[in-house]
Design an enzyme around this catalytic site. Sequence first.
Site, PDB file in Angstrom:
ATOM      1  N   LYS A 113       0.849  -1.201   0.000  1.00 25.44           N
ATOM      2  CA  LYS A 113       0.000   0.000   0.000  1.00 25.44           C
ATOM      3  C   LYS A 113       0.886   1.253   0.000  1.00 25.44           C
ATOM      4  O   LYS A 113       0.648   2.199  -0.748  1.00 25.44           O
ATOM      5  CB  LYS A 113      -0.884   0.012   1.236  1.00 25.44           C
ATOM      6  CG  LYS A 113      -1.495   1.359   1.578  1.00 25.44           C
ATOM      7  CD  LYS A 113      -2.334   1.336   2.828  1.00 25.44           C
ATOM      8  CE  LYS A 113      -1.573   1.484   4.104  1.00 25.44           C
ATOM      9  NZ  LYS A 113      -1.202   2.855   4.495  1.00 25.44           N
ATOM     10  N   ASN A 114       1.924   1.240   0.850  1.00 28.33           N
ATOM     11  CA  ASN A 114       2.732   2.459   1.012  1.00 28.33           C
ATOM     12  C   ASN A 114       3.725   2.689  -0.112  1.00 28.33           C
ATOM     13  O   ASN A 114       4.412   3.707  -0.120  1.00 28.33           O
ATOM     14  CB  ASN A 114       3.426   2.447   2.382  1.00 28.33           C
ATOM     15  CG  ASN A 114       2.417   2.620   3.513  1.00 28.33           C
ATOM     16  OD1 ASN A 114       1.253   2.964   3.275  1.00 28.33           O
ATOM     17  ND2 ASN A 114       2.842   2.341   4.726  1.00 28.33           N
ATOM     18  N   CYS A 119      -3.783  12.253  13.811  1.00 31.93           N
ATOM     19  CA  CYS A 119      -4.589  11.035  13.674  1.00 31.93           C
ATOM     20  C   CYS A 119      -4.390  10.229  14.960  1.00 31.93           C
ATOM     21  O   CYS A 119      -3.707  10.655  15.879  1.00 31.93           O
ATOM     22  CB  CYS A 119      -4.182  10.249  12.437  1.00 31.93           C
ATOM     23  SG  CYS A 119      -2.673   9.326  12.657  1.00 31.93           S
ATOM     24  N   ARG A 155       1.550  14.132  13.734  1.00 30.72           N
ATOM     25  CA  ARG A 155       1.970  13.906  12.347  1.00 30.72           C
ATOM     26  C   ARG A 155       1.908  15.190  11.507  1.00 30.72           C
ATOM     27  O   ARG A 155       1.185  15.282  10.535  1.00 30.72           O
ATOM     28  CB  ARG A 155       1.152  12.790  11.719  1.00 30.72           C
ATOM     29  CG  ARG A 155       1.296  11.480  12.470  1.00 30.72           C
ATOM     30  CD  ARG A 155       0.482  10.368  11.866  1.00 30.72           C
ATOM     31  NE  ARG A 155       1.119   9.884  10.613  1.00 30.72           N
ATOM     32  CZ  ARG A 155       0.585   8.918   9.860  1.00 30.72           C
ATOM     33  NH1 ARG A 155      -0.582   8.401  10.204  1.00 30.72           N
ATOM     34  NH2 ARG A 155       1.200   8.513   8.775  1.00 30.72           N
ATOM     35  N   ASP A 183       5.328   0.113  11.965  1.00 32.88           N
ATOM     36  CA  ASP A 183       4.072  -0.485  11.491  1.00 32.88           C
ATOM     37  C   ASP A 183       3.934  -1.949  11.883  1.00 32.88           C
ATOM     38  O   ASP A 183       2.888  -2.544  11.647  1.00 32.88           O
ATOM     39  CB  ASP A 183       3.964  -0.362   9.965  1.00 32.88           C
ATOM     40  CG  ASP A 183       3.795   1.070   9.533  1.00 32.88           C
ATOM     41  OD1 ASP A 183       3.899   1.351   8.335  1.00 32.88           O
ATOM     42  OD2 ASP A 183       3.578   1.929  10.416  1.00 32.88           O
ATOM     43  N   ILE A 225       8.917   6.233  17.031  1.00 32.86           N
ATOM     44  CA  ILE A 225       8.557   7.031  15.849  1.00 32.86           C
ATOM     45  C   ILE A 225       7.336   7.901  16.093  1.00 32.86           C
ATOM     46  O   ILE A 225       7.330   9.087  15.778  1.00 32.86           O
ATOM     47  CB  ILE A 225       8.302   6.109  14.622  1.00 32.86           C
ATOM     48  CG1 ILE A 225       9.491   5.179  14.376  1.00 32.86           C
ATOM     49  CG2 ILE A 225       7.954   6.942  13.376  1.00 32.86           C
ATOM     50  CD1 ILE A 225      10.768   5.873  13.938  1.00 32.86           C
ATOM     51  N   ARG A 274      -8.332  -0.470   5.073  1.00 36.10           N
ATOM     52  CA  ARG A 274      -7.526   0.562   4.413  1.00 36.10           C
ATOM     53  C   ARG A 274      -6.219  -0.027   3.891  1.00 36.10           C
ATOM     54  O   ARG A 274      -5.644   0.460   2.934  1.00 36.10           O
ATOM     55  CB  ARG A 274      -7.198   1.682   5.402  1.00 36.10           C
ATOM     56  CG  ARG A 274      -8.382   2.492   5.842  1.00 36.10           C
ATOM     57  CD  ARG A 274      -7.948   3.689   6.620  1.00 36.10           C
ATOM     58  NE  ARG A 274      -6.903   4.417   5.915  1.00 36.10           N
ATOM     59  CZ  ARG A 274      -6.291   5.486   6.417  1.00 36.10           C
ATOM     60  NH1 ARG A 274      -6.604   5.925   7.607  1.00 36.10           N
ATOM     61  NH2 ARG A 274      -5.367   6.119   5.724  1.00 36.10           N
TER      62      ARG A 274
HETATM   63  C1  EPZ Z   1       4.703   6.702   6.494  1.00 32.49           C
HETATM   64  O1  EPZ Z   1       3.958   7.722   7.120  1.00 32.49           O
HETATM   65  C2  EPZ Z   1       3.764   5.517   6.367  1.00 32.49           C
HETATM   66  N1  EPZ Z   1       2.615   5.884   5.537  1.00 32.49           N
HETATM   67  C3  EPZ Z   1       3.283   5.095   7.761  1.00 32.49           C
HETATM   68  O2  EPZ Z   1       2.479   3.925   7.585  1.00 32.49           O
HETATM   69  C4  EPZ Z   1       4.511   4.726   8.611  1.00 32.49           C
HETATM   70  O3  EPZ Z   1       4.084   4.403   9.916  1.00 32.49           O
HETATM   71  C5  EPZ Z   1       5.471   5.922   8.663  1.00 32.49           C
HETATM   72  O4  EPZ Z   1       5.833   6.326   7.313  1.00 32.49           O
HETATM   73  C6  EPZ Z   1       6.763   5.596   9.416  1.00 32.49           C
HETATM   74  O5  EPZ Z   1       7.395   4.516   8.815  1.00 32.49           O
HETATM   75  C7  EPZ Z   1       2.790   5.932   4.185  1.00 32.49           C
HETATM   76  O6  EPZ Z   1       3.858   5.679   3.653  1.00 32.49           O
HETATM   77  C8  EPZ Z   1       1.564   6.296   3.379  1.00 32.49           C
HETATM   78  P1  EPZ Z   1       6.823   9.985   8.622  1.00 32.49           P
HETATM   79  P2  EPZ Z   1       4.551   9.233   7.174  1.00 32.49           P
HETATM   80  O7  EPZ Z   1       6.673  11.279   7.909  1.00 32.49           O
HETATM   81  O8  EPZ Z   1       5.376   9.496   6.003  1.00 32.49           O
HETATM   82  C9  EPZ Z   1       7.268  13.125  12.137  1.00 32.49           C
HETATM   83  C10 EPZ Z   1       0.625   2.545   7.918  1.00 32.49           C
HETATM   84  O9  EPZ Z   1       0.262   1.949   8.940  1.00 32.49           O
HETATM   85  N2  EPZ Z   1       7.168  14.141  11.076  1.00 32.49           N
HETATM   86  O10 EPZ Z   1       7.951   9.083   8.276  1.00 32.49           O
HETATM   87  O11 EPZ Z   1       3.395  10.138   7.465  1.00 32.49           O
HETATM   88  C11 EPZ Z   1       5.966  12.324  12.288  1.00 32.49           C
HETATM   89  O12 EPZ Z   1       5.076  13.011  13.165  1.00 32.49           O
HETATM   90  C12 EPZ Z   1       1.105   3.986   8.012  1.00 32.49           C
HETATM   91  O13 EPZ Z   1       0.666   2.040   6.759  1.00 32.49           O
HETATM   92  C13 EPZ Z   1       7.290  15.490  11.427  1.00 32.49           C
HETATM   93  O14 EPZ Z   1       7.473  15.835  12.589  1.00 32.49           O
HETATM   94  O15 EPZ Z   1       5.474   9.159   8.466  1.00 32.49           O
HETATM   95  C14 EPZ Z   1       6.451  11.021  12.874  1.00 32.49           C
HETATM   96  O16 EPZ Z   1       6.581  11.154  14.271  1.00 32.49           O
HETATM   97  C15 EPZ Z   1       0.899   4.540   9.402  1.00 32.49           C
HETATM   98  N3  EPZ Z   1       7.186  16.426  10.446  1.00 32.49           N
HETATM   99  C16 EPZ Z   1       7.827  10.829  12.223  1.00 32.49           C
HETATM  100  O17 EPZ Z   1       8.229  12.137  11.745  1.00 32.49           O
HETATM  101  C17 EPZ Z   1       6.991  16.101   9.127  1.00 32.49           C
HETATM  102  O18 EPZ Z   1       6.922  17.003   8.273  1.00 32.49           O
HETATM  103  C18 EPZ Z   1       7.830   9.864  11.046  1.00 32.49           C
HETATM  104  O19 EPZ Z   1       6.791  10.283  10.182  1.00 32.49           O
HETATM  105  C19 EPZ Z   1       6.863  14.729   8.801  1.00 32.49           C
HETATM  106  C20 EPZ Z   1       6.968  13.764   9.790  1.00 32.49           C
END
Ligand code: EPZ
Length: 417
Positions: free
Chosen positions: A22-23, A117, A122, A305, A327, A397
């Site tokens: 999916k991702n 969420c 996030r 995840d 994370i 989802r």
């Molecule tokens: C991706 O989300 C995945 N989703 C998530 O999978 C996964 O848990 C996550 O990466 C971590 O591996 C998709 O790829 C669609 P991040 P993403 O930006 O990109 C902080 C699932 O279950 N952050 O890597 O949104 C954030 O709050 C989903 O399939 C900032 O602070 O995650 C988090 O604490 C859930 N500012 C950390 O970084 C930003 O601008 C990692 O978030 C961006 C992120």
Amino acid sequence: MEKLRIRGGAKLEGKVRISGAKNAALPAMATALLTPEVVQLERLPLVNDILTMQKLLGDLGADVELHPDHSATLQARLIKSCEASYDLVKTMRASVLVMGPLLARMGRARVSLPGGCAIGARPINLHIKGFQALGAKVRIEHGYIEVTTDQLKGAEILFDRITVTGTENLMMAATLASGHTILRNAACEPEVTDLAALLNSMGARIEGGGTSTVHIDGVSELHSTTHCIIPDRIEIGTFLVAGAITNGTLELENVNTSLLESTVGKLRETGVRIDVTDNCLRVSGAKVPVAVDVGTKEYPGFATDMQAQYMTFMTQAHGASVITENIFENRFMHASELIRMGADIKIEGSRAIVRGATPLSGANVIASDLRASASLVLAGLVAHGDTVIDRVYHLDRGYEKIEEKLRSVGACIERLK
Ligand code: EPZ
């Protein structure tokens, strides 16, 4: 609202075919906005987030055809809108992945700010900072973020922290920027590697995709391609736990073992037997799994995840294990439901202390997010009696036909309309 009912106790035996990731599929679909030509994707998972992305791309003017053979044909001849509405973004925060492509192709993107969420705040501040570095102007008002530019210019971007979709958004934007872009402290997840390969097959010039430093030379246009999505490493991990926790034997087909060495390594530490052939994984449960600590990390560390699914497994392991979520700030929502089923879990900030092995009893439980739902399904597989999981739309989802796949290997599971 649909529910799943699971009667625990069955040992899972047999073969499961893993779906596409999916991702990886979500950013892959967004690349169709970068070219007026056809983008053909293979091995797409037919899950609700893919349908949401299809709707979003359609609203922007792209034709998106999903075929029963898990392929998709996408074409954005003309972009008729640059706006991702609140209604769509609030259902799927990955909608932000259209920002980079829209900015690159149209010089404008207006996307509803994704609220927090279940698993955390996030924010997307790092995406925004990256777009500004490429020369975009940013305006935030009425809950929307609008980014505009006459022409993106290559720049050096250092991410304050590793962000998967942040890396993907900026990688896509930089493909059509003028000049050279360097992404530092970039995410190394396999889904990022897959996106870089897809973009290069469209004529982009990306080096180091999937490493912490990515070099991108902007080009004037991108062209059509056909790309096969990588297998879903989180679905693989989820089914590895399903085989282990029921003390069964599962063969997972269409896998790529290099995608989840940390999960395989951690499960082997607990005593689970996992045999690897070229594109197949065979898991057989350990008679008495041993409790082993884990801390979530960015790739290639133990995936956040997989944390919820691992926690369920540790309720059946002998001893105490400490699970640390590094994370996200609120990713233990599944713990309270597992405790209601009889688990012994204590939450202390970002750490969960799990003591096992504790027998679980079936209960009515509520899913709170995608991976928490998976952890409740795994608990239901081993609980005494019936478990009814409410709000399974969370599960739909990200998992394709999970009850059919589980039933095919002996689980007693049905969907209640
Ligand atoms: C991706 O989300 C995945 N989703 C998530 O999978 C996964 O848990 C996550 O990466 C971590 O591996 C998709 O790829 C669609 P991040 P993403 O930006 O990109 C902080 C699932 O279950 N952050 O890597 O949104 C954030 O709050 C989903 O399939 C900032 O602070 O995650 C988090 O604490 C859930 N500012 C950390 O970084 C930003 O601008 C990692 O978030 C961006 C992120």
